[in-house]
Motif scaffolding. Structure first.
Motif, short mmCIF file in Angstrom:
data_model
loop_
_atom_site.label_atom_id
_atom_site.label_comp_id
_atom_site.label_asym_id
_atom_site.label_seq_id
_atom_site.Cartn_x
_atom_site.Cartn_y
_atom_site.Cartn_z
N LYS A 26 -48.46 39.84 -40.81
CA LYS A 26 -47.45 39.28 -41.72
C LYS A 26 -48.03 38.03 -42.38
O LYS A 26 -48.44 37.09 -41.70
CB LYS A 26 -46.19 38.94 -40.92
N SER A 83 -47.62 35.16 -45.76
CA SER A 83 -46.96 34.70 -46.99
C SER A 83 -47.98 34.99 -48.09
O SER A 83 -49.16 35.29 -47.80
CB SER A 83 -46.68 33.19 -46.91
N LEU A 132 -42.40 37.49 -49.97
CA LEU A 132 -42.40 36.94 -51.34
C LEU A 132 -41.13 36.18 -51.67
O LEU A 132 -40.68 36.19 -52.82
CB LEU A 132 -42.60 38.09 -52.34
N ALA A 152 -37.49 35.21 -52.51
CA ALA A 152 -36.35 35.93 -53.08
C ALA A 152 -36.73 37.32 -53.61
O ALA A 152 -35.87 38.21 -53.72
CB ALA A 152 -35.74 35.09 -54.20
N GLY A 201 -38.51 39.54 -52.12
CA GLY A 201 -38.59 40.52 -51.04
C GLY A 201 -39.95 40.52 -50.38
O GLY A 201 -40.56 39.47 -50.20
N SER A 234 -35.27 42.18 -51.49
CA SER A 234 -34.37 41.52 -50.53
C SER A 234 -32.94 41.58 -51.07
O SER A 234 -32.69 42.24 -52.10
CB SER A 234 -34.82 40.07 -50.33
N ILE A 235 -32.01 40.91 -50.39
CA ILE A 235 -30.64 40.84 -50.90
C ILE A 235 -30.46 39.51 -51.63
O ILE A 235 -31.23 38.58 -51.41
CB ILE A 235 -29.60 40.98 -49.75
N VAL A 248 -28.91 35.98 -52.20
CA VAL A 248 -28.21 34.96 -51.41
C VAL A 248 -28.28 33.61 -52.15
O VAL A 248 -29.02 33.48 -53.13
CB VAL A 248 -28.87 34.78 -50.01
N PRO A 296 -29.62 30.27 -51.24
CA PRO A 296 -30.34 29.56 -50.18
C PRO A 296 -30.06 28.07 -50.14
O PRO A 296 -29.90 27.45 -51.19
CB PRO A 296 -31.81 29.83 -50.51
N ALA A 338 -37.28 31.49 -42.40
CA ALA A 338 -37.03 32.81 -43.00
C ALA A 338 -38.14 33.81 -42.61
O ALA A 338 -37.86 34.97 -42.29
CB ALA A 338 -36.94 32.70 -44.53
N PHE A 397 -37.76 37.18 -40.42
CA PHE A 397 -38.26 38.45 -40.97
C PHE A 397 -39.10 39.19 -39.94
O PHE A 397 -38.82 40.34 -39.58
CB PHE A 397 -39.08 38.17 -42.24
N GLY A 415 -34.30 37.64 -43.09
CA GLY A 415 -34.93 36.46 -43.71
C GLY A 415 -33.98 35.80 -44.70
O GLY A 415 -33.81 34.57 -44.71
N THR A 450 -31.86 31.79 -44.77
CA THR A 450 -31.93 30.73 -45.79
C THR A 450 -30.56 30.18 -46.18
O THR A 450 -30.47 29.18 -46.87
CB THR A 450 -32.62 31.22 -47.09
P1 ATP Z 1 -41.87 30.61 -43.63
O1 ATP Z 1 -41.67 29.47 -44.58
O2 ATP Z 1 -40.83 30.66 -42.55
O3 ATP Z 1 -43.28 30.76 -43.10
P2 ATP Z 1 -42.40 32.87 -45.37
O4 ATP Z 1 -42.98 32.14 -46.53
O5 ATP Z 1 -43.25 33.73 -44.58
O6 ATP Z 1 -41.56 31.89 -44.46
P3 ATP Z 1 -40.31 33.85 -47.06
O7 ATP Z 1 -40.98 34.65 -48.09
O8 ATP Z 1 -39.76 32.52 -47.42
O9 ATP Z 1 -41.22 33.80 -45.78
O10 ATP Z 1 -39.09 34.67 -46.45
C1 ATP Z 1 -39.22 35.81 -45.64
C2 ATP Z 1 -38.38 36.93 -46.19
O11 ATP Z 1 -37.00 36.50 -46.23
C3 ATP Z 1 -38.74 37.31 -47.62
O12 ATP Z 1 -39.74 38.31 -47.61
C4 ATP Z 1 -37.41 37.81 -48.16
O13 ATP Z 1 -37.20 39.14 -47.82
C5 ATP Z 1 -36.39 36.94 -47.42
N1 ATP Z 1 -36.03 35.78 -48.27
C6 ATP Z 1 -36.56 34.54 -48.23
N2 ATP Z 1 -36.01 33.74 -49.17
C7 ATP Z 1 -35.12 34.50 -49.84
C8 ATP Z 1 -34.22 34.27 -50.93
N3 ATP Z 1 -34.14 33.09 -51.54
N4 ATP Z 1 -33.47 35.31 -51.36
C9 ATP Z 1 -33.52 36.51 -50.77
N5 ATP Z 1 -34.34 36.79 -49.73
C10 ATP Z 1 -35.13 35.81 -49.26
#
Ligand code: ATP
Length: 314
Positions: free
Chosen positions: A191, A193, A225, A227, A229, A243-244, A246, A248, A254, A258, A293, A297
Motif C-alpha cells: 500500500k 500513497s 489517491l 478523494a 479513491g 471513493s465516496i 465526504v 473531510p 485515512a 484503508f 478511509g 476523514t
Molecule cells: P495517510 O495520510 O494516513 O498515510 P494516505 O495518504 O495513504 O493516508 P489517503 O489517500 O489520504 O491515504 O486516504 C486513503 C483512502 O481513503 C483513499 O484512497 C480514499 O479512498 C479515502 N479518502 C481519503 N480522503 C478522502 C476524501 N477526501 N474523500 C473521499 N475519500 C477519501
C-alpha cells in the motif's frame, strides 16, 4: 477468521494547540496516541477482526496510556513489549508559513526484540509491516527482517506500507528507498500513497510505478489517491476504484483505516487464493476500504475516527 499481526511503532504525538507558530513558541500540546501499525491494528479490531499489535513502549505513564488506548479498541496487546527506555515521543506544530515543525524523541519503539516462538502462531495468518520508524535502525529494524523471513516460511499473507515520513528521512531518501525494496519484493500486498510510489520507484506515472513494483515482486498494489479513491493494480489489470463523497475535517489515519479494512476483509477469507485469482473480488474489497478511509476523514483524530462494521454497511 485469520489473525492480523501488525508490527511497528506505537508512540505519543504531542500536537501543539496554537497552530501557526513553531515549536519554540508552542505552549500547550495535546497528547495523542500515534503510530501507523498500531492504528491499523485498531482499524481491524474496530471492524470486529483479530488485530494483534507487536511493538514496544516504555514502562512509564505514556506507555501505559498507549496500551490502554489499544485495549479499549479490543486490540490484542499480549505480544507488546515494555522497555526501560522511555516511550517514543513526537512533537509537532504547524508554523506560520504552513511548514511542519517536528521534533522526534525516539525511545522504546526501536527496542522491539525478535521472538522466535512467535513463528508457530504465524502459520497461515497475516503479517502487516507498516514501516514508518522501523527502517530507522535499532533492534526493531532487525526484528522486522526476521519476521519477514518467518512469514515467508509460514505461508503468511504479507502486507507492507512504507509510511514515508519526510521529517524522519531528510536528505536520507536513498537509504529509505534501499531499505524498502526487500519488503516490496517479498510482500503480497503493498500500500503506497502516490508520493511513496513515486519516491520508491523513481517514476512519476503511477501506472508505470506499479509496473516497477510488480517487476520487483509485489503481487497486489494499491496507491491511495485521497478523494479520488485508489489505484488498484493486480493480475495484469490497473483500475482506479472511486471513493465516496465526504466533507473531510482531518485526514489523519485515512490510509491506516484503508489498509486495515482491506486486511480485515482478506482475514475473513478461508484461504488467500481468491485474492490472487479474482480482480473483481479485490475491487469490491478496495471499494469498501475506500469507504473506511473516507469516513475516517470526517472526524478529528486517527483512532477515534476509525469506522465500525455498522458504519461500513451499505
Ligand atoms: P495517510 O495520510 O494516513 O498515510 P494516505 O495518504 O495513504 O493516508 P489517503 O489517500 O489520504 O491515504 O486516504 C486513503 C483512502 O481513503 C483513499 O484512497 C480514499 O479512498 C479515502 N479518502 C481519503 N480522503 C478522502 C476524501 N477526501 N474523500 C473521499 N475519500 C477519501
Amino acid at each position: 477468521m485469520k489473525k492480523v499481526f501488525c508490527v511497528g511503532e506505537l508512540l505519543i504525538d504531542f500536537v501543539a494547540e496554537n497552530q501557526g507558530s513553531d515549536l519554540s513558541k508552542a505552549i500547550k500540546f495535546t497528547k495523542k496516541a500515534g503510530g501507523a501499525p498500531a492504528n491499523v491494528a485498531c482499524a481491524i479490531s474496530k471492524l470486529g477482526g483479530r488485530g494483534i499489535f507487536i511493538g514496544c513502549v516504555g514502562e512509564d505513564p505514556f506507555g501505559h496510556f498507549l496500551l490502554d488506548v489499544l485495549k479499549a479498541e479490543n486490540v490484542d496487546i499480549s505480544l507488546t513489549q515494555l522497555s526501560d527506555t522511555f516511550t517514543t515521543l513526537a512533537f509537532v506544530s504547524l508554523a506560520e508559513d504552513g511548514e511542519r515543525d517536528f521534533v522526534f524523541s525516539r525511545g522504546a519503539d526501536r527496542e522491539l526484540d525478535y521472538d522466535p516462538l512467535l513463528r508457530k502462531s504465524f502459520k497461515d495468518n497475516i503479517l502487516h509491516l507498516g514501516a514508518a520508524t522501523a527502517l530507522l535502525g535499532g533492534p526493531l529494524e532487525k526484528t522486522y527482517s526476521k519476521y519477514l523471513f518467518d512469514a515467508l516460511t509460514k505461508e503468511m499473507f504479507i502486507s507492507f506500507d512504507p509510511n514515508f515520513r519526510v521529517d524522519l528521512w531528510k536528505d536520507e531518501e536513498e537509504t529509505f528507498i534501499k531499505k524498502c525494496m526487500p519488503f516490496v519484493e517479498k510482500s503480497h500486498l503493498c500500500k503506497f500513497s502516490l508520493e511513496e510510489a513515486q519516491l520508491i520507484s523513481g517514476i512519476a506515472d503511477p501506472e508505470q510505478a506499479c509496473d516497477f513494483m510488480h517487476e520487483a515482486g509485489a503481487k497486489i498494489i494499491t496507491i491511495t489517491l485521497g478523494a479520488e479513491g485508489t489505484l488498484l493494480s493486480a493480475l495484469g489489470i490497473k483500475k482506479i476504484i472511486p471513493s465516496i463523497a465526504v466533507q473531510p475535517v482531518d485526514t489523519t489515519g485515512a490510509g491506516d483505516a484503508f489498509i486495515g479494512c482491506l486486511l480485515h476483509q482478506i482475514s475473513d477469507l478461508g484461504n488467500f487464493d481468491p485474492v490472487f485469482e479474482q480482480f473483481d473480488l479485490l475491487e469490491k474489497m478496495v471499494a469498501k476500504a475506500n469507504k473506511a478511509g473516507a469516513l475516517t476523514t470526517t472526524q478529528y483524530g486517527a483512532i477515534a475516527a476509525l469506522p465500525t462494521k455498522e458504519q461500513l454497511e451499505p
